[in-house]
Design an enzyme around this catalytic site. Sequence first.
Site, short mmCIF file in Angstrom:
data_model
loop_
_atom_site.label_atom_id
_atom_site.label_comp_id
_atom_site.label_asym_id
_atom_site.label_seq_id
_atom_site.Cartn_x
_atom_site.Cartn_y
_atom_site.Cartn_z
N ASP A 1 37.82 44.33 36.48
CA ASP A 1 36.77 43.71 37.30
C ASP A 1 35.79 44.74 37.85
OD1 ASP A 1 37.61 44.04 40.50
OD2 ASP A 1 39.32 44.09 39.15
N HIS B 1 40.29 38.10 39.39
CA HIS B 1 39.23 38.96 39.92
C HIS B 1 38.16 39.21 38.87
CE1 HIS B 1 41.84 40.07 43.38
NE2 HIS B 1 40.69 40.37 43.95
#
Length: 470
Positions: free
Chosen positions: A401, A424
């Site tokens: 991420d 995420h």
Amino acid sequence: MAFSEGSQRRKRAWRKPREEIGPGIIHPDSSSSIETASTESDHLKPKRINRTTLKEPMSSSEPEPVCTIEQSSPEPTSIGSVSMDRSSVEEGLNGGSSVTVGGAEAPLIIDGSVMEGGGQILRISMALNCLLNRSITVTNIRAGRDKPGLRPQHLTGIELLAQMCGGRLKGEGIGSSEVTLCPQAIRGGHFTADTRTAGSVCLLLQAALPCLLFAPKSSKVTLKGGTNADMAPPIDYAIKVFQPIAARFGVQFDCRVVRRGFYPKGCGEVEIATPTGPVPHLTAVTMTDPGTLVGITIHAFVAGAVPINACHKMVMGARKALERQLPGVGLEVKEVQETRDSAFGNSSGIIIVAETSTGCLLAGSANGRKSDPADKTGRAAADELVRGVRSGGCVDEHLQDQLIILMALARGRSTIRTGPLTLHTQTAIHIAQLLTKAKFWTERVSGEKREVHLIHCDGIGLENKLTTPL
């Protein structure tokens, strides 16, 4: 309940059918727009970004998109309806004006409770809109958390961004569920952010780095708080894994740990600087070959009253786990006893980094706990690393991420091979694509017994024309 009405709306929204590529990656429709009311009385209402239907990826034959940051400040333009395509992104860049409606600024609205629903949405949204010089409101901040709203580290992060772009904040405060940032042009200089808690300085770094890179001159940020905090990568991860991989995008920065800080008081300090100056633009990166393991480095430390023997036990626990699960790979070990000057408080920790033949870096880490034997801490870090190596990706679950915002801003098409996509990562893709109109899509790699994906992105090619000679 404070969020009962919003929660009911979210429940209804989540029941709607969606189209996805990969597990949970939701692609905003290119027709998503910011609409304004036609009546005069409604012209000050904030514009809301609509969600989401499947968007086909940009074909390779399309021209490479480029956005620029201009030094000039054109006059605001009154717009009745704004489509969030690349042309509107370009109009809203640093030095330009935010989109206005009826002569008044109308901030974009992002629902902070969607998908992962944590502070990540706040960090990415605020940072991107600082770069694009657009006002933004984030609502329902951390609505699903045990302590919803802004916590000290989140408040410190957005205050730092406001410093860096000379912007104005509205609604900021501990516990606030809604905050607005009205940015101006990104500024260079020396900035300081202090959480006054053990809040993670690494999460502050994630928010500040994009603005630091696109500042008009060499700049420096001093971050104070927790360097080795739970629920966040340690500062060692930023230095040993994120920094060298980010360099492939053209990201150049120095990171100096002045002092480690731990729960509960924090008091750590890290300096982030761009001595070579800001970047003109970021370059797309391809990482599709994980290669083979060529070496593993174990770094363990103790601080304060924690005896050096705890270091030995962490290393022994890690070594045994690695030799059993990844036999035949060379191990390099470093044990450090921090001094009073180099660390505040009593703690211990370990990070294990694996390097592959193609230059991929994957890691596992753990912080010592009073309730756990030191060798258990070492095993936990080793097990996390092994999961990353066995995932078949070129990056581990933490780096996934963190690279999304760089892929969105870069010039050209980036492709990253990963293991299972984390929530995420899915959230970062969703927010980055909504705000920048970079084109993301994923594909499951065929012929793999494991769940392996390729994340593709046609970045917006953000150019920095605010730079001044060093």
